[in-house]
Design a protein around this motif. Structure first.
Motif, PDB file in Angstrom:
ATOM      1  N   ALA A  40     -18.514   1.474  34.882  1.00 40.79           N
ATOM      2  CA  ALA A  40     -18.067   0.960  36.174  1.00 40.79           C
ATOM      3  C   ALA A  40     -17.613  -0.492  36.064  1.00 40.79           C
ATOM      4  O   ALA A  40     -18.224  -1.300  35.349  1.00 40.79           O
ATOM      5  N   VAL A  41     -16.513  -0.822  36.771  1.00 41.26           N
ATOM      6  CA  VAL A  41     -16.034  -2.208  36.856  1.00 41.26           C
ATOM      7  C   VAL A  41     -16.650  -2.817  38.107  1.00 41.26           C
ATOM      8  O   VAL A  41     -16.493  -2.295  39.212  1.00 41.26           O
ATOM      9  N   THR A  42     -17.359  -3.910  37.945  1.00 44.82           N
ATOM     10  CA  THR A  42     -18.122  -4.494  39.054  1.00 44.82           C
ATOM     11  C   THR A  42     -17.414  -5.652  39.742  1.00 44.82           C
ATOM     12  O   THR A  42     -17.705  -5.952  40.889  1.00 44.82           O
ATOM     13  N   SER A  43     -16.487  -6.315  39.033  1.00 48.72           N
ATOM     14  CA  SER A  43     -15.831  -7.491  39.607  1.00 48.72           C
ATOM     15  C   SER A  43     -14.499  -7.720  38.916  1.00 48.72           C
ATOM     16  O   SER A  43     -14.369  -7.508  37.699  1.00 48.72           O
ATOM     17  N   VAL A  44     -13.493  -8.157  39.690  1.00 49.83           N
ATOM     18  CA  VAL A  44     -12.196  -8.506  39.135  1.00 49.83           C
ATOM     19  C   VAL A  44     -11.674  -9.744  39.846  1.00 49.83           C
ATOM     20  O   VAL A  44     -11.924  -9.934  41.044  1.00 49.83           O
ATOM     21  N   ALA A  45     -10.975 -10.612  39.117  1.00 46.36           N
ATOM     22  CA  ALA A  45     -10.420 -11.839  39.696  1.00 46.36           C
ATOM     23  C   ALA A  45      -9.089 -12.147  39.026  1.00 46.36           C
ATOM     24  O   ALA A  45      -8.903 -11.883  37.832  1.00 46.36           O
ATOM     25  N   ALA A  46      -8.152 -12.690  39.817  1.00 48.32           N
ATOM     26  CA  ALA A  46      -6.873 -13.137  39.257  1.00 48.32           C
ATOM     27  C   ALA A  46      -7.111 -14.372  38.413  1.00 48.32           C
ATOM     28  O   ALA A  46      -7.920 -15.236  38.760  1.00 48.32           O
ATOM     29  N   LEU A  47      -6.401 -14.470  37.311  1.00 44.83           N
ATOM     30  CA  LEU A  47      -6.618 -15.570  36.374  1.00 44.83           C
ATOM     31  C   LEU A  47      -5.389 -16.450  36.237  1.00 44.83           C
ATOM     32  O   LEU A  47      -5.442 -17.647  36.450  1.00 44.83           O
ATOM     33  N   LYS A  48      -4.281 -15.885  35.861  1.00 45.27           N
ATOM     34  CA  LYS A  48      -3.003 -16.582  35.756  1.00 45.27           C
ATOM     35  C   LYS A  48      -1.960 -15.634  36.328  1.00 45.27           C
ATOM     36  O   LYS A  48      -2.290 -14.511  36.693  1.00 45.27           O
ATOM     37  N   PRO A  49      -0.701 -16.041  36.392  1.00 43.63           N
ATOM     38  CA  PRO A  49       0.294 -15.179  37.037  1.00 43.63           C
ATOM     39  C   PRO A  49       0.276 -13.724  36.571  1.00 43.63           C
ATOM     40  O   PRO A  49       0.472 -12.820  37.375  1.00 43.63           O
ATOM     41  N   ASP A  50       0.030 -13.471  35.299  1.00 44.58           N
ATOM     42  CA  ASP A  50       0.073 -12.107  34.794  1.00 44.58           C
ATOM     43  C   ASP A  50      -1.269 -11.601  34.289  1.00 44.58           C
ATOM     44  O   ASP A  50      -1.339 -10.500  33.746  1.00 44.58           O
ATOM     45  N   LEU A  51      -2.324 -12.381  34.452  1.00 47.93           N
ATOM     46  CA  LEU A  51      -3.604 -12.026  33.859  1.00 47.93           C
ATOM     47  C   LEU A  51      -4.690 -11.847  34.907  1.00 47.93           C
ATOM     48  O   LEU A  51      -4.625 -12.404  35.998  1.00 47.93           O
ATOM     49  N   CYS A  52      -5.712 -11.080  34.529  1.00 49.03           N
ATOM     50  CA  CYS A  52      -6.901 -10.941  35.363  1.00 49.03           C
ATOM     51  C   CYS A  52      -8.122 -10.929  34.463  1.00 49.03           C
ATOM     52  O   CYS A  52      -8.027 -10.661  33.253  1.00 49.03           O
ATOM     53  N   VAL A  53      -9.260 -11.245  35.041  1.00 50.98           N
ATOM     54  CA  VAL A  53     -10.534 -11.176  34.333  1.00 50.98           C
ATOM     55  C   VAL A  53     -11.431 -10.211  35.091  1.00 50.98           C
ATOM     56  O   VAL A  53     -11.417 -10.169  36.318  1.00 50.98           O
ATOM     57  N   SER A  54     -12.202  -9.414  34.357  1.00 45.89           N
ATOM     58  CA  SER A  54     -13.061  -8.424  34.986  1.00 45.89           C
ATOM     59  C   SER A  54     -14.389  -8.338  34.253  1.00 45.89           C
ATOM     60  O   SER A  54     -14.501  -8.698  33.082  1.00 45.89           O
ATOM     61  N   GLY A  55     -15.397  -7.859  34.966  1.00 42.16           N
ATOM     62  CA  GLY A  55     -16.710  -7.646  34.389  1.00 42.16           C
ATOM     63  C   GLY A  55     -17.191  -6.256  34.725  1.00 42.16           C
ATOM     64  O   GLY A  55     -16.769  -5.665  35.724  1.00 42.16           O
ATOM     65  N   GLY A  56     -18.098  -5.714  33.889  1.00 46.40           N
ATOM     66  CA  GLY A  56     -18.505  -4.349  34.120  1.00 46.40           C
ATOM     67  C   GLY A  56     -19.945  -4.045  33.761  1.00 46.40           C
ATOM     68  O   GLY A  56     -20.675  -4.882  33.234  1.00 46.40           O
ATOM     69  N   ARG A  57     -20.298  -2.817  34.064  1.00 45.05           N
ATOM     70  CA  ARG A  57     -21.634  -2.331  33.752  1.00 45.05           C
ATOM     71  C   ARG A  57     -21.841  -2.244  32.238  1.00 45.05           C
ATOM     72  O   ARG A  57     -22.967  -2.161  31.763  1.00 45.05           O
ATOM     73  N   ASP A  58     -20.742  -2.254  31.467  1.00 49.33           N
ATOM     74  CA  ASP A  58     -20.838  -2.207  30.006  1.00 49.33           C
ATOM     75  C   ASP A  58     -21.217  -3.558  29.393  1.00 49.33           C
ATOM     76  O   ASP A  58     -21.175  -3.722  28.173  1.00 49.33           O
ATOM     77  N   LYS A  59     -21.549  -4.545  30.235  1.00 48.67           N
ATOM     78  CA  LYS A  59     -22.030  -5.873  29.848  1.00 48.67           C
ATOM     79  C   LYS A  59     -20.920  -6.784  29.316  1.00 48.67           C
ATOM     80  O   LYS A  59     -21.204  -7.896  28.868  1.00 48.67           O
ATOM     81  N   SER A  60     -19.680  -6.353  29.368  1.00 51.75           N
ATOM     82  CA  SER A  60     -18.591  -7.143  28.800  1.00 51.75           C
ATOM     83  C   SER A  60     -17.728  -7.788  29.875  1.00 51.75           C
ATOM     84  O   SER A  60     -17.738  -7.392  31.042  1.00 51.75           O
ATOM     85  N   VAL A  61     -16.973  -8.797  29.442  1.00 50.52           N
ATOM     86  CA  VAL A  61     -15.975  -9.477  30.271  1.00 50.52           C
ATOM     87  C   VAL A  61     -14.627  -9.262  29.591  1.00 50.52           C
ATOM     88  O   VAL A  61     -14.495  -9.513  28.383  1.00 50.52           O
ATOM     89  N   ALA A  62     -13.639  -8.785  30.331  1.00 53.04           N
ATOM     90  CA  ALA A  62     -12.326  -8.499  29.756  1.00 53.04           C
ATOM     91  C   ALA A  62     -11.254  -9.343  30.427  1.00 53.04           C
ATOM     92  O   ALA A  62     -11.280  -9.550  31.632  1.00 53.04           O
ATOM     93  N   VAL A  63     -10.323  -9.832  29.619  1.00 56.32           N
ATOM     94  CA  VAL A  63      -9.121 -10.499  30.121  1.00 56.32           C
ATOM     95  C   VAL A  63      -7.948  -9.597  29.792  1.00 56.32           C
ATOM     96  O   VAL A  63      -7.718  -9.257  28.632  1.00 56.32           O
ATOM     97  N   CYS A  64      -7.219  -9.180  30.822  1.00 57.54           N
ATOM     98  CA  CYS A  64      -6.147  -8.201  30.659  1.00 57.54           C
ATOM     99  C   CYS A  64      -4.855  -8.698  31.297  1.00 57.54           C
ATOM    100  O   CYS A  64      -4.870  -9.527  32.215  1.00 57.54           O
ATOM    101  N   SER A  65      -3.751  -8.177  30.821  1.00 52.94           N
ATOM    102  CA  SER A  65      -2.482  -8.312  31.520  1.00 52.94           C
ATOM    103  C   SER A  65      -2.413  -7.201  32.545  1.00 52.94           C
ATOM    104  O   SER A  65      -2.405  -6.022  32.183  1.00 52.94           O
ATOM    105  N   TRP A  66      -2.365  -7.559  33.834  1.00 55.91           N
ATOM    106  CA  TRP A  66      -2.307  -6.507  34.842  1.00 55.91           C
ATOM    107  C   TRP A  66      -0.914  -5.885  34.926  1.00 55.91           C
ATOM    108  O   TRP A  66      -0.747  -4.796  35.486  1.00 55.91           O
ATOM    109  N   ARG A  67       0.074  -6.530  34.345  1.00 57.48           N
ATOM    110  CA  ARG A  67       1.413  -5.947  34.328  1.00 57.48           C
ATOM    111  C   ARG A  67       1.530  -4.835  33.286  1.00 57.48           C
ATOM    112  O   ARG A  67       2.179  -3.810  33.512  1.00 57.48           O
ATOM    113  N   SER A  68       0.931  -5.029  32.106  1.00 59.09           N
ATOM    114  CA  SER A  68       1.031  -4.033  31.036  1.00 59.09           C
ATOM    115  C   SER A  68      -0.240  -3.226  30.847  1.00 59.09           C
ATOM    116  O   SER A  68      -0.230  -2.183  30.213  1.00 59.09           O
ATOM    117  N   GLY A  69      -1.361  -3.734  31.375  1.00 59.16           N
ATOM    118  CA  GLY A  69      -2.633  -3.068  31.165  1.00 59.16           C
ATOM    119  C   GLY A  69      -3.306  -3.413  29.860  1.00 59.16           C
ATOM    120  O   GLY A  69      -4.395  -2.914  29.570  1.00 59.16           O
TER     121      GLY A  69
END
Length: 343
Positions: A40-69
């Protein structure tokens, strides 16, 4: 303290946009990028124009491009579920709170573990707010406390406790020293971060307040209510500058409203807000009239946990069962909200 795993891969063929959908109908992915999280993804926030940061039940923090995934960074260091993520806009620092009672700071361009560690709470950390210049951090917990930290040194600069103040969310007022806080005691508080004192408390609501957000001009704040079976579940608009009273309510979710955000103004969009709910729907509302402009059901996604506004037409929605959904607002004759991708 943890490790950082870098994964630079732009497999855009796995991240295909979908065709248009009915605005209130269920949508499912025709193609998906590799999931940002394994649970499960517990939290997501916009980071830069094309990026987001998210946290999850898997104990990790991910930085992704929301345009490409594509997942660009994965930070590993927490011992339990990540509860909240945050960042100052255009900053290279991201922050994560966890059920392990700690907060960590991560640098986007570092190749090692967390650059700062903020221990000190006695229970799960449920609130996380970063000052606009990323020099200060406020955290809140179910231990009834709010803390202020120096992000450079990791020093705790203040700690305030209020009986029964089980913190659910924090957000910083742009260009101001004030922090908004929601609580399980059904109240919304304004904290003056300089002395870490409560500057104002809004009249208590009937239900637990789960989330809050502040408009970019600092004039209004939003709060969201718990609910069930159509009782409660509203979002509330509050005046921060003049009357400091309730301005309007937005009612329509059948269960708890889990997230509420102000939407950036676009060329064809009236001042608007968005909400997500445990009922698996996302709604867009006219801020000034309270009218519901669009509703999208993400069938099978489970409770929706968090929203992030990327630009005037794009929303990200974190879900319990199906990752992070990319939602697009198309304003033709009427506003339509559609899911265009998921990762």
């Amino acid at each position: 303290m943890g490790t950082l795993q870098s994964r630079i891969g732009f497999h855009t063929s796995k991240y295909r946009a979908r065709g248009s959908r009915e605005e209130t109908g269920p949508t499912r992915a025709n193609g998906q990028h590799s999931p940002a999280h394994a649970d499960a993804v517990t939290s997501v926030a916009a980071l830069k124009p094309d990026l987001c940061v998210s946290g999850g039940r898997d104990k990790s923090v991910a930085v992704c491009s929301w345009r490409s995934g594509a997942a660009l960074r994965r930070f590993v260091g927490h011992e339990r579920e990540v509860t909240k993520v945050a960042s100052a806009l255009d900053s290279n620092r991201v922050f994560s709170a966890s059920r392990d009672k700690t907060v960590m700071m991560w640098e986007l361009h570092r190749t090692s573990g967390p650059s700062q560690h903020f221990p000190g709470h006695d229970l799960v950390v449920t609130g996380l707010a970063v000052s606009p210049d990323a020099s200060w951090l406020c955290t809140g917990s179910r231990d009834n406390t709010v803390c202020k930290w120096d992000t450079e040194t990791g020093e705790c600069l203040g700690r305030a406790a209020i009986s029964r103040n089980l913190v659910t969310h924090l957000c910083w007022v742009p260009e101001e020293p004030y922090v908004i806080q929601t609580s399980e005691d059904k109240t919304i508080r304004i904290w003056d971060s300089r002395e870490l004192q409560v500057a104002h408390t809004f009249p208590a609501k009937r239900h637990i307040q789960t989330c809050c957000d502040v408009s970019q001009d600092g004039r209004y704040c939003l709060s969201a209510s718990s609910g069930s079976a159509g009782e409660g579940g509203e979002a509330t608009l509050w005046d921060l500058r003049q009357t400091r009273n309730r301005v309007r309510e937005y009612k329509g979710h059948f269960q708890t409203t889990t997230s509420c955000v102000f939407l950036p103004l676009g060329p064809a969009l009236t001042p608007s807000i968005a909400t997500s709910s445990s009922d698996s729907t996302v709604k867009v509302w006219d801020r000034d009239t309270g009218a519901c402009l669009a509703t999208l059901l993400l069938e099978g996604s489970g409770p929706l946990a968090s929203l992030a506004a990327c630009d005037s037409s794009t929303l990200l929605c974190a879900s319990s069962n199906s990752g992070i959904h990319v939602l697009r607002m198309n304003n033709h004759a009427d506003l339509a909200l559609e899911e265009v991708a998921v990762f």
